[in-house]
Write a protein that holds these residues in place. Sequence first.
Motif, short mmCIF file in Angstrom:
data_model
loop_
_atom_site.label_atom_id
_atom_site.label_comp_id
_atom_site.label_asym_id
_atom_site.label_seq_id
_atom_site.Cartn_x
_atom_site.Cartn_y
_atom_site.Cartn_z
N LEU A 216 -6.03 -92.87 15.68
CA LEU A 216 -4.83 -92.96 15.39
C LEU A 216 -5.05 -95.02 15.24
CD1 LEU A 216 -5.15 -91.95 19.43
CD2 LEU A 216 -3.65 -90.63 17.02
N THR A 217 -5.80 -95.65 15.70
CA THR A 217 -5.61 -97.40 15.47
C THR A 217 -5.99 -97.45 14.46
OG1 THR A 217 -8.00 -97.49 16.38
CG2 THR A 217 -5.76 -97.73 18.17
N GLY A 218 -7.18 -97.13 13.67
CA GLY A 218 -7.15 -97.69 12.37
C GLY A 218 -8.77 -98.16 12.47
N ARG A 219 -9.21 -98.65 14.08
CA ARG A 219 -10.40 -99.18 14.35
C ARG A 219 -11.07 -98.60 15.50
NH1 ARG A 219 -6.97 -105.04 17.65
NH2 ARG A 219 -5.69 -103.95 15.06
N LEU A 220 -12.45 -99.02 15.70
CA LEU A 220 -13.56 -98.69 16.64
C LEU A 220 -13.29 -99.47 17.92
CD1 LEU A 220 -16.44 -98.81 14.49
CD2 LEU A 220 -15.71 -97.11 15.57
N PRO A 221 -13.12 -98.37 19.40
CA PRO A 221 -12.53 -99.33 20.78
C PRO A 221 -14.43 -100.29 20.72
CG PRO A 221 -14.17 -97.31 20.74
CD PRO A 221 -13.45 -97.25 19.47
N PHE A 222 -14.88 -100.11 20.39
CA PHE A 222 -16.19 -101.70 21.08
C PHE A 222 -16.49 -101.41 18.96
CE2 PHE A 222 -15.71 -98.91 24.52
CZ PHE A 222 -15.25 -100.50 25.54
N GLU A 223 -16.60 -103.14 19.42
CA GLU A 223 -17.97 -103.46 17.64
C GLU A 223 -18.45 -104.71 18.65
OE1 GLU A 223 -16.04 -102.69 13.76
OE2 GLU A 223 -14.39 -103.54 15.10
N ALA A 224 -19.57 -104.90 17.67
CA ALA A 224 -20.92 -105.80 18.29
C ALA A 224 -21.41 -106.02 16.77
CB ALA A 224 -21.07 -105.18 19.25
N VAL A 242 -4.35 -97.73 23.34
CA VAL A 242 -4.13 -97.68 21.54
C VAL A 242 -2.64 -98.04 21.53
CG1 VAL A 242 -3.33 -95.57 20.39
CG2 VAL A 242 -5.66 -95.18 22.21
N ARG A 243 -1.75 -98.12 22.52
CA ARG A 243 -0.71 -98.45 21.97
C ARG A 243 0.18 -99.62 21.86
NH1 ARG A 243 3.26 -94.48 23.63
NH2 ARG A 243 4.71 -96.52 24.58
N HIS A 244 -1.20 -100.63 22.09
CA HIS A 244 -0.86 -102.43 22.27
C HIS A 244 -1.55 -102.35 20.51
CE1 HIS A 244 -1.24 -103.94 26.03
NE2 HIS A 244 -0.87 -103.01 25.99
N ILE A 245 -1.70 -100.96 19.88
CA ILE A 245 -2.06 -101.16 18.15
C ILE A 245 -1.41 -100.64 17.95
CG2 ILE A 245 -3.78 -101.15 16.86
CD1 ILE A 245 -5.97 -101.37 18.94
N SER A 246 -0.90 -99.05 18.40
CA SER A 246 0.07 -98.00 17.57
C SER A 246 0.82 -97.91 18.24
CB SER A 246 -1.08 -97.03 17.17
OG SER A 246 -2.14 -97.40 16.17
N GLU A 248 3.74 -96.35 17.83
CA GLU A 248 4.18 -95.03 17.79
C GLU A 248 3.30 -93.34 18.83
OE1 GLU A 248 0.70 -95.27 14.12
OE2 GLU A 248 2.47 -96.14 15.62
N VAL A 249 2.33 -94.18 18.88
CA VAL A 249 1.46 -93.33 19.66
C VAL A 249 1.91 -92.11 20.99
CG1 VAL A 249 -0.55 -92.58 20.18
CG2 VAL A 249 -1.15 -93.86 18.92
N PRO A 250 2.03 -91.22 21.01
CA PRO A 250 2.25 -91.03 22.69
C PRO A 250 1.86 -90.97 24.33
CG PRO A 250 2.84 -88.98 20.97
CD PRO A 250 1.95 -89.90 20.30
N GLU A 251 2.53 -91.24 24.81
CA GLU A 251 1.70 -92.15 25.88
C GLU A 251 0.96 -90.60 25.89
OE1 GLU A 251 0.64 -95.00 28.92
OE2 GLU A 251 2.12 -94.97 27.63
N ALA A 252 1.11 -89.48 25.90
CA ALA A 252 0.12 -88.90 26.98
C ALA A 252 -1.02 -88.96 26.14
CB ALA A 252 1.14 -87.34 25.77
N LEU A 253 -0.64 -88.80 24.70
CA LEU A 253 -2.17 -88.69 23.97
C LEU A 253 -2.96 -90.69 23.87
CD1 LEU A 253 -3.78 -87.46 21.33
CD2 LEU A 253 -1.95 -89.12 19.49
N ALA A 254 -2.34 -91.76 24.39
CA ALA A 254 -2.77 -92.53 24.30
C ALA A 254 -3.69 -92.39 25.91
CB ALA A 254 -2.06 -93.46 24.47
N THR A 255 -2.80 -91.57 27.15
CA THR A 255 -4.14 -91.41 27.99
C THR A 255 -5.06 -90.51 27.70
OG1 THR A 255 -1.37 -91.89 29.59
CG2 THR A 255 -3.17 -91.28 30.70
N LEU A 256 -4.73 -90.11 26.85
CA LEU A 256 -5.82 -88.93 26.82
C LEU A 256 -7.26 -89.70 26.29
CD1 LEU A 256 -7.38 -86.15 27.30
CD2 LEU A 256 -6.23 -85.93 25.02
N VAL A 257 -7.17 -90.64 25.21
CA VAL A 257 -8.00 -91.62 25.19
C VAL A 257 -8.46 -91.98 26.01
CG1 VAL A 257 -8.14 -92.97 23.12
CG2 VAL A 257 -7.12 -91.16 22.44
N ALA A 258 -7.49 -92.72 26.81
CA ALA A 258 -8.39 -93.52 27.93
C ALA A 258 -9.22 -93.27 29.08
CB ALA A 258 -7.08 -94.31 28.83
N ARG A 259 -9.33 -91.96 28.93
CA ARG A 259 -9.97 -91.04 29.84
C ARG A 259 -10.89 -90.74 29.08
NH1 ARG A 259 -7.07 -85.92 32.06
NH2 ARG A 259 -9.03 -85.74 33.25
N LEU A 260 -10.91 -90.14 27.67
CA LEU A 260 -12.24 -90.22 27.10
C LEU A 260 -13.46 -90.91 27.17
CD1 LEU A 260 -10.50 -87.85 24.40
CD2 LEU A 260 -12.24 -86.57 25.68
#
Length: 434
Positions: A216-224, A242-246, A248-260
């Motif tokens: 969805l964003t073209g980047r990883l959630p954490f990098e080190a 997710v929606r800070h980067i992309s 256009e992503v629906p809120e429901a999809l961004a919320t699901l990613v945060a839960r995962l």
Amino acid sequence: MTGGRLIAGRYELTEPLGKGAMGQVWGGRDLGLGGRHIAVKLMHSGQMASLSGTADLEELRRRFERECQVTARIDHPGLVTVYDAGRDDDELFLVMQRVEGSDLGDHLAEHEHYPWQWSAAVAAQMCAALVAVHAVPVIHRDLKPGNAIVRPDGRVIILDLGIAAVASVGDTTRLTRTGALIGTPVYMAPEQAIGDSPVGPAADLYALGVLLYELLTGRLPFEAPEASGLLYKKLHELPVPVRHISPEVPEALATLVARLLDKEPTARPADAYEVYSLLAPLLPRPYDQAHSQPSLPTDPTRPFREPMAPWPVPRGVAPPPVTASGFGPPPVIDLPGTLEEVRGLLAAGRYTQVADLLGRALPAAVAEHGDPSPVVRTLRKQFAATLVDTAQYARALPEIRRLIQDLTAERGPYDPVVTQLRQDESLCLRHLSG
């Protein structure tokens, strides 16, 4: 090792497809079934023993074969079919269905603007397969872009259940000991990285969340730069929404990613079936004319839009590429078409022609897209690998070093792809200095 080796008297190895810490994957033919194309994974007993903590190699082989019997019972179109397993001298082998297509990492690189609809469709297909896997019960433990293939018809196939931890307690045993870091740190759940207790299906859901965030964003959630720093971020920080980067992503999809990606396994969705149910409203409906679009190779929404439909694009005809606004003019370099031609040449063992084709395509891709482009990187990776496989070490070395430089700057020195490239660099230097 060279092609032409015969395993178990019937499986002929023809060309290398990949390699990793657990062994090598070869393309081949099953001579017992008329030369059917197959993939063969070879794992050395010593390497397996070091990862499993088992000193008794004979017991290790028996456990490997028992686990293969368990994974072979999983019947799902989103999983690679296991045909056979056994041992050949000191190596364990797994014979599988050979799946043509792009791995998820290359698929993302081939489409610089990855539609959120595609991301949801990929995740939904993987969830459907994970429901079957977790029901056995098996935990995959190593979901990552390199372990998923997007076929030309858009179906997503999960690979490499070979290192999965069998969670049942009957006549099966775990190949990987508790605490062994089996998996890829970037996609690994915090509880799996800590390794102080057995992991469950929630670990696979976390890895799915990392994959979905990346698509969805073209980047990883954490990098080190180091695994320890990566684990610290996973335990103590939150990813950029997710929606800070992309946006256009629906809120429901961004919320699901945060839960995962929740640090606590119990706070994630209950199972892969729940994740699929949350994705379902975002998926296209079959034959919905209001949202119809031309079918494209490797479009992961197609199995939902046109279930069971025959593939409409004739072989050798390249469709228009996806752009941010729909369909654009054909590029100078047709990357999917070039890679498809490369795969055909590799299957025929025509490695020199592969190197020539990529050698011509790479400069043109650089001129069109620029060196940092994912298109160029995909071609450069395949070009370098082909040069190494054909012992053209002097030509391979500068390509490998360019990849190391670019990927180290982006992902850090301990990324698994960078580590593999360092090994290829050392191989080239040994041959050139000898």
